[in-house]
Motif scaffolding. Structure first.
Motif, PDB file in Angstrom:
ATOM      1  N   LEU A  19      49.850  93.659  34.639  1.00 45.25           N
ATOM      2  CA  LEU A  19      50.884  94.367  34.148  1.00 45.25           C
ATOM      3  C   LEU A  19      51.356  95.009  35.755  1.00 45.25           C
ATOM      4  O   LEU A  19      51.118  94.946  36.107  1.00 45.25           O
ATOM      5  N   ALA A  20      52.726  95.611  35.067  1.00 43.58           N
ATOM      6  CA  ALA A  20      53.502  96.321  36.207  1.00 43.58           C
ATOM      7  C   ALA A  20      52.460  96.875  37.395  1.00 43.58           C
ATOM      8  O   ALA A  20      51.939  97.760  36.667  1.00 43.58           O
ATOM      9  N   GLY A  21      52.400  96.597  38.371  1.00 40.49           N
ATOM     10  CA  GLY A  21      52.240  96.884  39.267  1.00 40.49           C
ATOM     11  C   GLY A  21      50.189  97.179  39.585  1.00 40.49           C
ATOM     12  O   GLY A  21      50.003  98.024  40.940  1.00 40.49           O
ATOM     13  N   ALA A  22      50.064  96.431  39.219  1.00 36.75           N
ATOM     14  CA  ALA A  22      48.404  96.480  38.518  1.00 36.75           C
ATOM     15  C   ALA A  22      47.714  95.007  39.343  1.00 36.75           C
ATOM     16  O   ALA A  22      48.565  93.771  39.334  1.00 36.75           O
ATOM     17  N   PRO A  23      46.968  95.060  40.478  1.00 38.18           N
ATOM     18  CA  PRO A  23      46.981  93.579  41.112  1.00 38.18           C
ATOM     19  C   PRO A  23      45.865  93.343  40.872  1.00 38.18           C
ATOM     20  O   PRO A  23      44.998  93.387  39.369  1.00 38.18           O
ATOM     21  N   ALA A  24      45.761  92.009  41.066  1.00 36.99           N
ATOM     22  CA  ALA A  24      45.527  90.291  39.597  1.00 36.99           C
ATOM     23  C   ALA A  24      43.913  90.993  40.064  1.00 36.99           C
ATOM     24  O   ALA A  24      43.877  90.743  38.351  1.00 36.99           O
ATOM     25  N   GLN A  25      43.401  91.045  40.889  1.00 33.34           N
ATOM     26  CA  GLN A  25      42.251  91.645  40.627  1.00 33.34           C
ATOM     27  C   GLN A  25      41.339  92.227  39.481  1.00 33.34           C
ATOM     28  O   GLN A  25      40.870  92.336  38.505  1.00 33.34           O
ATOM     29  N   ALA A  26      42.697  93.310  38.890  1.00 31.59           N
ATOM     30  CA  ALA A  26      41.968  94.623  38.597  1.00 31.59           C
ATOM     31  C   ALA A  26      42.499  94.298  36.447  1.00 31.59           C
ATOM     32  O   ALA A  26      41.683  94.344  35.952  1.00 31.59           O
ATOM     33  N   VAL A  27      42.834  92.984  36.842  1.00 31.00           N
ATOM     34  CA  VAL A  27      43.106  92.237  34.822  1.00 31.00           C
ATOM     35  C   VAL A  27      42.015  91.128  35.542  1.00 31.00           C
ATOM     36  O   VAL A  27      41.906  91.109  34.094  1.00 31.00           O
ATOM     37  N   THR A  28      42.266  90.010  36.293  1.00 29.41           N
ATOM     38  CA  THR A  28      40.891  88.793  35.879  1.00 29.41           C
ATOM     39  C   THR A  28      39.442  89.482  36.466  1.00 29.41           C
ATOM     40  O   THR A  28      38.981  88.432  35.571  1.00 29.41           O
ATOM     41  N   GLY A  29      39.571  91.072  37.502  1.00 28.73           N
ATOM     42  CA  GLY A  29      37.776  90.414  37.817  1.00 28.73           C
ATOM     43  C   GLY A  29      37.681  89.768  37.551  1.00 28.73           C
ATOM     44  O   GLY A  29      36.631  89.979  39.043  1.00 28.73           O
ATOM     45  N   GLN A 159      54.596  92.219  39.230  1.00 31.03           N
ATOM     46  CA  GLN A 159      54.723  93.070  40.046  1.00 31.03           C
ATOM     47  C   GLN A 159      56.453  92.480  40.448  1.00 31.03           C
ATOM     48  O   GLN A 159      57.089  92.737  40.222  1.00 31.03           O
ATOM     49  N   ASP A 160      56.448  91.638  41.314  1.00 28.04           N
ATOM     50  CA  ASP A 160      57.773  91.210  41.214  1.00 28.04           C
ATOM     51  C   ASP A 160      58.892  90.285  40.672  1.00 28.04           C
ATOM     52  O   ASP A 160      59.750  90.171  40.534  1.00 28.04           O
ATOM     53  N   VAL A 161      58.190  90.900  39.012  1.00 29.64           N
ATOM     54  CA  VAL A 161      59.327  90.331  38.058  1.00 29.64           C
ATOM     55  C   VAL A 161      59.485  91.127  37.006  1.00 29.64           C
ATOM     56  O   VAL A 161      59.955  91.388  35.395  1.00 29.64           O
ATOM     57  N   PRO A 168      61.153  83.334  37.505  1.00 28.72           N
ATOM     58  CA  PRO A 168      61.196  82.355  37.595  1.00 28.72           C
ATOM     59  C   PRO A 168      60.119  81.467  38.094  1.00 28.72           C
ATOM     60  O   PRO A 168      58.807  82.592  38.390  1.00 28.72           O
ATOM     61  N   VAL A 169      59.991  80.077  38.237  1.00 24.45           N
ATOM     62  CA  VAL A 169      58.937  78.926  38.920  1.00 24.45           C
ATOM     63  C   VAL A 169      59.187  78.602  40.514  1.00 24.45           C
ATOM     64  O   VAL A 169      60.659  78.090  40.994  1.00 24.45           O
ATOM     65  N   MET A 170      58.068  79.143  40.791  1.00 28.06           N
ATOM     66  CA  MET A 170      58.620  78.269  42.655  1.00 28.06           C
ATOM     67  C   MET A 170      57.942  78.191  43.109  1.00 28.06           C
ATOM     68  O   MET A 170      56.685  77.077  42.316  1.00 28.06           O
ATOM     69  N   THR A 171      58.445  77.216  44.153  1.00 31.14           N
ATOM     70  CA  THR A 171      58.426  76.436  44.257  1.00 31.14           C
ATOM     71  C   THR A 171      57.974  76.504  46.086  1.00 31.14           C
ATOM     72  O   THR A 171      58.391  77.029  46.438  1.00 31.14           O
TER      73      THR A 171
END
Length: 192
Positions: A19-29, A159-161, A168-171
């Motif tokens: 979710l926009a603004g949600a840290p990864a840990q909040a979403v994935t646990g 959050q970045d997109v 984008p797919v980044m390298t």
């Protein structure tokens, strides 16, 4: 003896679920960049191919229910999980072999010593060109440079997109001396 590594990775799940603004840990646990386990020992792989994959228990749309596995195959068609492998929480894994180490990403970096079978866990640090944390998702190995450094691709955090019509797919290229644990973004590969 050289072994080919085949990874099973796709840009699905976590990148779409953040979710926009949600840290990864909040979403994935869990923190997908942190070390994924305390370490363990497996029977070293002996087949020509190795593949990382994830399974799920319960709601497969929820990354907290995903477990990372590692399998081997002599022919690329029939697969068996490596003896002693301990599935651990993580999502969208990939694997790459360099010399006598198999690198598994999907929750930090697991390194498999193909001689001893020792599996160690390490944090994964992917940063943007400006040095800030990339919060990379659905990371996959893209290859290896002539100097031996690994190359990865990843999808940026939501959050970045946020609000973008394309993602984008980044390298990113491995930082010298990091042994597969630190990467710096070098640019955009494609947009999806």
């Amino acid at each position: 003896m050289k072994r080919a590594i085949v990874g099973a990775s796709a840009t699905v799940g976590l990148a779409a679920g953040l979710l926009a603004g949600a840290p990864a840990q909040a979403v994935t646990g869990y923190d997908p960049d942190a070390a994924g386990h305390a370490g363990f020992t497996i029977t070293p792989p002996s087949a020509a191919y190795v593949m990382a994959f994830h399974t799920c228990n319960g709601d497969c749309d929820n990354p907290t229910n995903h477990l990372i596995h590692l399998a081997q195959s002599a022919d690329g068609a029939s697969w068996t999980e490596l003896s002693g492998w301990q599935p651990y929480q993580g999502s969208v894994p990939d694997a790459f072999r360099r010399a006598n180490t198999i690198y598994v990403i999907g929750h930090g970096v697991s390194k498999v010593d193909v001689a001893s079978g020792v599996v160690t866990a390490h944090a994964l640090n992917i940063k943007k060109a400006d040095g800030s944390k990339a919060m990379a998702r659905d990371t996959s190995f893209a290859g290896q440079l002539a100097d031996g450094r690994l190359v990865i691709v990843y999808v940026p955090s939501m959050q970045d997109v946020a609000g973008a019509s394309e993602i984008p797919v980044m390298t990113a290229v491995e930082d010298a001396g990091s042994d597969g644990t630190a990467f710096t973004t070098t640019g955009q590969a494609i947009s999806i």
